[in-house]
Motif scaffolding. Sequence first.
Motif, PDB file in Angstrom:
ATOM      1  N   GLY A 128       0.849  -1.131   0.468  1.00  0.00           N
ATOM      2  CA  GLY A 128       0.027  -0.560   0.442  1.00  0.00           C
ATOM      3  C   GLY A 128       1.114   1.453  -0.266  1.00  0.00           C
ATOM      4  N   PHE A 129       1.906   1.062   0.716  1.00  0.00           N
ATOM      5  CA  PHE A 129       3.196   2.432   0.813  1.00  0.00           C
ATOM      6  C   PHE A 129       3.983   1.877   0.221  1.00  0.00           C
ATOM      7  N   ASP A 130       4.956   3.512  -0.189  1.00  0.00           N
ATOM      8  CA  ASP A 130       6.628   3.247  -0.395  1.00  0.00           C
ATOM      9  C   ASP A 130       6.937   4.064   0.330  1.00  0.00           C
ATOM     10  N   ILE A 131       8.073   3.662   0.917  1.00  0.00           N
ATOM     11  CA  ILE A 131       8.386   4.516   2.270  1.00  0.00           C
ATOM     12  C   ILE A 131      10.993   4.746   1.522  1.00  0.00           C
ATOM     13  N   ARG A 162      18.963  -1.878  10.177  1.00  0.00           N
ATOM     14  CA  ARG A 162      18.066  -2.169  12.251  1.00  0.00           C
ATOM     15  C   ARG A 162      16.573  -2.908  11.515  1.00  0.00           C
ATOM     16  N   ILE A 163      15.865  -2.142  10.285  1.00  0.00           N
ATOM     17  CA  ILE A 163      14.892  -2.034   9.380  1.00  0.00           C
ATOM     18  C   ILE A 163      15.062  -3.138   9.358  1.00  0.00           C
ATOM     19  N   TYR A 186      14.727  -2.831   0.282  1.00  0.00           N
ATOM     20  CA  TYR A 186      15.328  -3.482  -1.436  1.00  0.00           C
ATOM     21  C   TYR A 186      16.736  -2.719  -0.349  1.00  0.00           C
ATOM     22  N   LYS A 187      17.697  -2.923  -1.676  1.00  0.00           N
ATOM     23  CA  LYS A 187      19.029  -2.907  -1.613  1.00  0.00           C
ATOM     24  C   LYS A 187      19.325  -0.997  -1.087  1.00  0.00           C
ATOM     25  N   VAL A 188      20.318  -0.882  -0.989  1.00  0.00           N
ATOM     26  CA  VAL A 188      20.821   0.514  -0.699  1.00  0.00           C
ATOM     27  C   VAL A 188      21.434   0.951  -2.080  1.00  0.00           C
ATOM     28  N   ILE A 216      19.213  11.153  -5.567  1.00  0.00           N
ATOM     29  CA  ILE A 216      20.236  10.954  -4.039  1.00  0.00           C
ATOM     30  C   ILE A 216      20.368   9.424  -4.006  1.00  0.00           C
ATOM     31  N   GLY A 217      21.176   8.872  -3.258  1.00  0.00           N
ATOM     32  CA  GLY A 217      20.894   7.295  -2.625  1.00  0.00           C
ATOM     33  C   GLY A 217      19.795   7.414  -1.547  1.00  0.00           C
ATOM     34  N   MET A 218      19.187   6.065  -1.930  1.00  0.00           N
ATOM     35  CA  MET A 218      18.496   5.965  -1.150  1.00  0.00           C
ATOM     36  C   MET A 218      17.854   4.394  -0.673  1.00  0.00           C
ATOM     37  N   PHE A 219      17.026   3.978  -0.221  1.00  0.00           N
ATOM     38  CA  PHE A 219      16.772   2.677  -0.040  1.00  0.00           C
ATOM     39  C   PHE A 219      14.696   2.877  -0.417  1.00  0.00           C
ATOM     40  N   GLU A 220      14.469   1.786  -0.080  1.00  0.00           N
ATOM     41  CA  GLU A 220      13.377   1.153  -0.170  1.00  0.00           C
ATOM     42  C   GLU A 220      12.394   0.712   0.565  1.00  0.00           C
TER      43      GLU A 220
END
Length: 146
Positions: free
Chosen positions: A35-38, A59-60, A70-72, A82-86
Motif C-alpha cells: 500500500g505504501f512505499d517509503i 536495523r529495519i 530493497y537494496k541500498v 540521490i542515494g536511497m533505499f525503499e
Amino acid sequence: EKAKDGKSYVNPPAEKPSPAYKSFASPISNGERGGFDIHVYFMQNDEQQVTFAKELWERIRREFPELRIYKVWDQPIGPHPIGMFEVNLFTPEQFGAFVPWLVINRGPLSALVHPNTDEEERDHTQRATWMGQPIPLNLRMFKHGK
C-alpha cells in the motif's frame, strides 16, 4: 459536546471500527505491491550519512522482518536523485507501527512516504508526505507516454 479537556469533542459512538484499520482506502493497493512505499534518502558523498543509512537499513531488516526492503542504492535511480533505499508497507497495522518508529529513528535522513495507486506521478507528489527536508524528484519518467 466537549470532552473533559474542554478543547476536543466527544465523538458519536460507532457500531464498529473504521474499515481503514484493516485495509487501505481505495485506490491504494492492498495487494502484493504494498500500500505504501517509503524511500529513505541520504547524500551518497557524505560518509556519515552513508554509514547512518546502512545501519538504519540493517536495523529495519531486523526489527521489521515482515516488511519488504530493497537494496541500498548509492547513486540516483528512477525519480530519486540521490542515494536511497525503499521499504514497502502492506497493512495499516504495519504503517501505524513503522512510520512513528521511523519519525524517531531516521536521524538526519529524509524520507518520502507515498501510497501506491495507478497514478504514480500523483503518488510521488500530491499524495506524498515527507519526513525531514523534501528532496526534489526527477518527475520526467512519469511524463513518458502521456
